[in-house]
Design a protein around this motif. Structure first.
Motif, PDB file in Angstrom:
ATOM      1  N   UNK A   6       0.831  -1.202   0.000  1.00 58.94           N
ATOM      2  CA  UNK A   6       0.000   0.000   0.000  1.00 58.94           C
ATOM      3  C   UNK A   6       0.869   1.257   0.000  1.00 58.94           C
ATOM      4  N   UNK A   7       1.915   1.263   0.816  1.00 56.94           N
ATOM      5  CA  UNK A   7       2.832   2.400   0.853  1.00 56.94           C
ATOM      6  C   UNK A   7       3.498   2.635  -0.492  1.00 56.94           C
ATOM      7  N   UNK A   8       3.929   1.556  -1.136  1.00 57.76           N
ATOM      8  CA  UNK A   8       4.565   1.678  -2.454  1.00 57.76           C
ATOM      9  C   UNK A   8       3.567   2.203  -3.492  1.00 57.76           C
ATOM     10  N   UNK A   9       2.336   1.703  -3.438  1.00 53.52           N
ATOM     11  CA  UNK A   9       1.312   2.154  -4.389  1.00 53.52           C
ATOM     12  C   UNK A   9       1.039   3.645  -4.218  1.00 53.52           C
ATOM     13  N   UNK A  10       0.925   4.109  -2.975  1.00 56.63           N
ATOM     14  CA  UNK A  10       0.702   5.538  -2.729  1.00 56.63           C
ATOM     15  C   UNK A  10       1.891   6.366  -3.205  1.00 56.63           C
ATOM     16  N   UNK A  11       3.105   5.873  -2.991  1.00 55.56           N
ATOM     17  CA  UNK A  11       4.328   6.557  -3.443  1.00 55.56           C
ATOM     18  C   UNK A  11       4.286   6.773  -4.953  1.00 55.56           C
ATOM     19  N   UNK A  12       3.998   5.701  -5.671  1.00 57.33           N
ATOM     20  CA  UNK A  12       3.979   5.757  -7.132  1.00 57.33           C
ATOM     21  C   UNK A  12       2.862   6.676  -7.620  1.00 57.33           C
ATOM     22  N   UNK A  13       1.664   6.504  -7.099  1.00 49.59           N
ATOM     23  CA  UNK A  13       0.526   7.319  -7.537  1.00 49.59           C
ATOM     24  C   UNK A  13       0.739   8.800  -7.251  1.00 49.59           C
ATOM     25  N   UNK A  14       1.258   9.124  -6.078  1.00 49.05           N
ATOM     26  CA  UNK A  14       1.488  10.531  -5.741  1.00 49.05           C
ATOM     27  C   UNK A  14       2.511  11.164  -6.678  1.00 49.05           C
ATOM     28  N   UNK A  15       3.564  10.408  -7.016  1.00 52.47           N
ATOM     29  CA  UNK A  15       4.587  10.952  -7.900  1.00 52.47           C
ATOM     30  C   UNK A  15       4.116  11.065  -9.350  1.00 52.47           C
ATOM     31  N   UNK A  16       3.282  10.139  -9.769  1.00 54.68           N
ATOM     32  CA  UNK A  16       2.824  10.149 -11.164  1.00 54.68           C
ATOM     33  C   UNK A  16       1.532  10.937 -11.371  1.00 54.68           C
ATOM     34  N   UNK A  17       0.912  11.408 -10.292  1.00 57.97           N
ATOM     35  CA  UNK A  17      -0.373  12.115 -10.367  1.00 57.97           C
ATOM     36  C   UNK A  17      -0.343  13.269 -11.361  1.00 57.97           C
ATOM     37  N   UNK A  18       0.698  14.072 -11.290  1.00 57.28           N
ATOM     38  CA  UNK A  18       0.835  15.233 -12.170  1.00 57.28           C
ATOM     39  C   UNK A  18       0.905  14.820 -13.649  1.00 57.28           C
ATOM     40  N   UNK A  19       1.505  13.673 -13.912  1.00 54.19           N
ATOM     41  CA  UNK A  19       1.672  13.210 -15.297  1.00 54.19           C
ATOM     42  C   UNK A  19       0.465  12.423 -15.786  1.00 54.19           C
TER      43      UNK A  19
END
Length: 185
Positions: A6-19
């Motif tokens: 879950x932590x990894x998924x949130x990390x990825x989604x937060x970083x890619x949100x802008x893109x």
């Protein structure tokens, strides 16, 4: 393991949100920065808790002596993390030094950790960093290289890297993972 994933998924989604959703991110304005920062903080906490509490499930046995290579790669990873901010000579030669540093960090840790949680964390970070590079390159197009700065900034970064390296090594030692054992296999 669920908390780590879950932590990894949130990390990825937060970083890619802008893109992934640029219109939605733009609509949030400055509030969006705080929201993304909050999600990233939560993701880091979940990653730490998830990794520290995960059961040890061996996947492969690291080769003996890889601790030395890990230490060398970690020094390089920490240096790369600072290259973009240093504004030295190397900053004009590397487009994504911080993401490259994350990949080197992940590879270094996979050399000495062969368990499932490590594969999820370090392997996941490698995949995320590579995906981030691809997404940024596609969305921003060709890179306009900046003018190189003075070599003195690269040398100053070496000193800062040495201090950070010592701090990270001390933290790992306090947590019971002495990085200077030389062999982990």
């Amino acid at each position: 393991m669920t908390i780590l994933v879950l932590g990894m998924a949130l990390w990825v989604l937060a970083h890619l949100f802008k893109r992934i959703a640029p219109a939605r991110r733009a609509a949030l304005g400055d509030k969006g920065k705080g929201m993304v920062a909050g999600v990233l903080l939560l993701s880091v906490l979940l990653i730490i808790i998830g990794y520290r509490t995960a059961d040890f499930i061996p996947v492969y046995t690291p080769l003996a002596g890889m601790g030395h290579l890990n230490n060398l790669l970690m020094f390089g990873a920490i240096y790369l993390l600072g290259v973009g901010s240093s504004k030295g000579v190397l900053a004009a030669k590397l487009r994504h030094p911080m993401l490259m540093g994350v990949m080197v960090w992940g590879i270094a840790h996979l050399l000495v950790n062969g368990d499932l949680a490590s594969l999820i964390l370090f392997g996941g970070m490698i995949i995320w960093a590579k995906a981030e590079i691809i997404v940024i390159n596609r969305s921003e197009g060709p890179w306009a290289k900046p003018e190189p700065g003075p070599k003195s900034k690269d040398i100053k970064l070496l000193g800062i890297t040495l201090i950070l390296y010592a701090i990270f090594a001390a933290i790992h030692t306090l947590l019971g993972h002495n990085p200077f054992m030389g062999t982990y296999g």
